[in-house]
Design an enzyme around this catalytic site. Structure first.
Site, PDB file in Angstrom:
ATOM      1  N   LEU A 169       0.831  -1.204   0.000  1.00 31.41           N
ATOM      2  CA  LEU A 169       0.000   0.000   0.000  1.00 31.41           C
ATOM      3  C   LEU A 169       0.866   1.255   0.000  1.00 31.41           C
ATOM      4  O   LEU A 169       0.530   2.255  -0.657  1.00 31.41           O
ATOM      5  CB  LEU A 169      -0.935  -0.010   1.214  1.00 31.41           C
ATOM      6  CG  LEU A 169      -1.849   1.205   1.382  1.00 31.41           C
ATOM      7  CD1 LEU A 169      -2.736   1.424   0.156  1.00 31.41           C
ATOM      8  CD2 LEU A 169      -2.705   1.059   2.645  1.00 31.41           C
ATOM      9  N   LYS A 170       1.994   1.219   0.705  1.00 31.06           N
ATOM     10  CA  LYS A 170       2.881   2.389   0.728  1.00 31.06           C
ATOM     11  C   LYS A 170       3.390   2.714  -0.673  1.00 31.06           C
ATOM     12  O   LYS A 170       3.496   3.895  -1.047  1.00 31.06           O
ATOM     13  CB  LYS A 170       4.057   2.125   1.676  1.00 31.06           C
ATOM     14  CG  LYS A 170       5.078   3.277   1.762  1.00 31.06           C
ATOM     15  CD  LYS A 170       4.447   4.553   2.302  1.00 31.06           C
ATOM     16  CE  LYS A 170       5.389   5.746   2.230  1.00 31.06           C
ATOM     17  NZ  LYS A 170       6.451   5.712   3.236  1.00 31.06           N
ATOM     18  N   LEU A 171       3.687   1.712  -1.473  1.00 26.41           N
ATOM     19  CA  LEU A 171       4.141   1.968  -2.837  1.00 26.41           C
ATOM     20  C   LEU A 171       3.041   2.613  -3.672  1.00 26.41           C
ATOM     21  O   LEU A 171       3.303   3.504  -4.484  1.00 26.41           O
ATOM     22  CB  LEU A 171       4.623   0.671  -3.492  1.00 26.41           C
ATOM     23  CG  LEU A 171       5.890   0.040  -2.911  1.00 26.41           C
ATOM     24  CD1 LEU A 171       6.284  -1.199  -3.716  1.00 26.41           C
ATOM     25  CD2 LEU A 171       7.047   1.031  -2.859  1.00 26.41           C
TER      26      LEU A 171
END
Length: 291
Positions: A169-171
């Site tokens: 999700l961070k990417l």
């Protein structure tokens, strides 16, 4: 909340030190390790290795810049895993690849260590204000154990799914952030080249709904030529590279992200340690000598 627990930081840079300040305010004790052996204001004890930090801490929080730094901090006889015990909690707030995230989860599982991938969304102002968004991967019981820590450093925690989901999700989030900034930089360059008044242009972009609050903050700083790092170019470019690699492994085409990565590679060459919004400055410089 007051607690006598000790948080052991592996990495204590701009983001981690601000997280640490908020944890101290909540009553936690801190110990830390940095590769340089230095950091902080003297109020946090610095120990000689990640393993030493892990032995002293109830909970280990790692915040390092990339896969290589994570591997150096976690593995080997002086790595954090060597100093941890079964059922100890390891919070990985680093922005690293899905592969590095999954490898750490597997290594922790082999030692019965409880690993949560928990990268954060937000820059140094959010870290200072305890307003980060934590992107956590793991099961409900583990996240419940980590919740007191997350509540001290962030305004909300998103349970992204099973282990590894937080890193993925961070990417997604950083890809949107990087591409959005690239669009801002390119269109500002067009406006300047087309003869629009510089001050009017920057101010106008601060008023319109199509620009995110994050990017409005970057535009305000860029107007003044202030690229003081809140999120350095070298880290933004690294995250875009990780996203492109991860997407390629899933056969997901990302032409926009590829172009953004190239722009940030150029910016990294010019301003690696300045804020990634230095791309606005790079684009402005390109058109500065137009008649």
């Amino acid at each position: 909340m007051t607690t006598q627990q000790t948080i052991g930081f592996i990495g204590f840079g701009a983001m981690a030190s601000r997280m640490g300040d908020n944890l101290k305010k909540a009553g936690y004790a801190l110990v830390a390790y940095t590769p340089s052996g230095k950091g902080g204001d003297g109020s946090t004890p610095f120990l000689p290795s990640p393993a030493d930090v892990a032995k002293k801490a109830d909970i280990v929080l790692v915040c390092v810049p990339d896969d290589e730094a994570l591997a150096a901090a976690m593995y080997g006889e002086n790595g954090a895993l060597a100093g941890m015990h079964a059922n100890q909690l390891l919070l990985n707030t680093s922005s690293v690849s899905p592969e590095a995230t999954d490898a750490l989860q597997k290594a922790g599982q082999d030692k019965e260590i409880c690993v949560i991938d928990s990268p954060v969304s937000g820059s140094t102002p959010e870290a200072e204000a305890a307003a980060l968004v934590i992107l956590a991967g793991g099961d409900d019981a583990l996240l419940a154990r980590a919740k007191p820590v997350f509540d001290c450093i962030g305004k909300t925690t998103i349970h992204a799914g099973p282990s590894g989901s937080g890193a993925r999700l961070k990417l997604v989030i950083n890809g949107i952030m990087g591409a959005g900034l690239a669009a801002v930089a390119e269109t500002i360059a067009y406006g300047l080249a087309a003869g629009l008044d510089r001050s009017m242009l920057f101010d106008a972009l601060g008023e319109v709904a199509v620009i995110s609050p994050h990017h409005k903050r970057k535009i305000r700083a860029a107007k003044e030529g202030d690229f003081t790092p809140q999120f350095p170019t070298r880290l933004m470019q690294k995250d875009m590279r990780l996203l492109l690699d991860a997407a390629a492994r899933q056969a997901v085409p990302m032409p926009t992200m590829a172009a953004t990565t190239q722009q940030l590679s150029l910016t990294r060459r010019a301003a690696a340690n300045e804020d990634y919004s230095a791309l606005i400055g790079v684009m402005e410089h390109i058109v500065a000598n137009d008649a």
